[in-house]
Enzyme design. Structure first.
Site, PDB file in Angstrom:
ATOM      1  N   ILE A  32       0.821  -1.213   0.000  1.00  0.00           N
ATOM      2  CA  ILE A  32       0.000   0.000   0.000  1.00  0.00           C
ATOM      3  C   ILE A  32       0.860   1.272   0.000  1.00  0.00           C
ATOM      4  CG2 ILE A  32      -0.236   0.369   2.517  1.00  0.00           C
ATOM      5  CD1 ILE A  32      -3.284   0.596   2.035  1.00  0.00           C
ATOM      6  N   ASN A  84      11.972  -8.172   7.082  1.00  0.00           N
ATOM      7  CA  ASN A  84      12.237  -7.461   8.328  1.00  0.00           C
ATOM      8  C   ASN A  84      11.797  -8.371   9.470  1.00  0.00           C
ATOM      9  OD1 ASN A  84      13.124  -5.083   6.997  1.00  0.00           O
ATOM     10  ND2 ASN A  84      11.000  -4.454   6.677  1.00  0.00           N
ATOM     11  N   HIS A  97       6.398 -11.966   5.898  1.00  0.00           N
ATOM     12  CA  HIS A  97       6.238 -11.531   4.511  1.00  0.00           C
ATOM     13  C   HIS A  97       7.588 -11.207   3.905  1.00  0.00           C
ATOM     14  CE1 HIS A  97       5.748  -8.111   7.254  1.00  0.00           C
ATOM     15  NE2 HIS A  97       6.366  -7.367   6.347  1.00  0.00           N
ATOM     16  N   HIS A  99       9.282  -8.843   1.087  1.00  0.00           N
ATOM     17  CA  HIS A  99       9.118  -7.696   0.197  1.00  0.00           C
ATOM     18  C   HIS A  99       9.869  -7.997  -1.098  1.00  0.00           C
ATOM     19  CE1 HIS A  99       7.873  -4.670   3.364  1.00  0.00           C
ATOM     20  NE2 HIS A  99       8.488  -5.541   4.145  1.00  0.00           N
TER      21      HIS A  99
END
Ligand code: 5GP
Ligand code: ZN
Length: 111
Positions: A32, A84, A97, A99
């Site tokens: 987002i 992260n 997750h 990236h």
């Protein structure tokens, strides 16, 4: 699945997202708040908090393999994968997750 997890809600369609790809195990959607012209989040459909808290190497293979396949399908040969782990490393959503960032040059070391 975790009822109050943002990314689990995205997988269930309870929160809208721009889906990029979906496999049996993985789900990928546009970030987002993109940090590069292409910024995709690749997640596993099984809720797991972070890299450090999973001992399931198959899950890791599925999510990293999905990121690789999405990059290949997009014709990318230069991209950066980022995980992260923990708040001080920049983790803000506690559903593991990857990236996938591409479309601009990246510097090293990262910030
Ligand atoms: P983290 O900081 O945990 O490594 O990454 C979380 C990422 O999730 C951030 O890049 C942030 O922009 C993205 N994000 C947070 N909330 C939403 C949302 O509701 N939808 C989408 N598509 N991305 C989100
Ligand atoms: Zn979750």
């Amino acid at each position: 699945m975790s009822s109050d997890c943002l990314f689990c809600k995205i997988i269930r369609g309870e929160i809208p997202s721009k889906k990029v790809a979906e496999t049996e195990h993985a789900f990928a959607f546009e970030d987002i708040n993109p940090q590069a012209p292409k910024h995709i989040l690749v997640i596993h459909k099984t809720h797991t908090e972070s890299l450090a808290t999973t001992s399931d190497n198959n899950l890791l293979a599925e999510v990293f393999g999905a990121a690789r396949d999405i990059a290949a399908q997009a014709g990318l040969s230069n991209y950066r994968l980022v995980v992260n782990n923990g708040p001080e490393a920049g983790q803000t959503v506690f559903h593991l997750h990857v990236h996938l960032l591409a479309g601009r040059p990246f510097t090293w070391p990262p910030g």
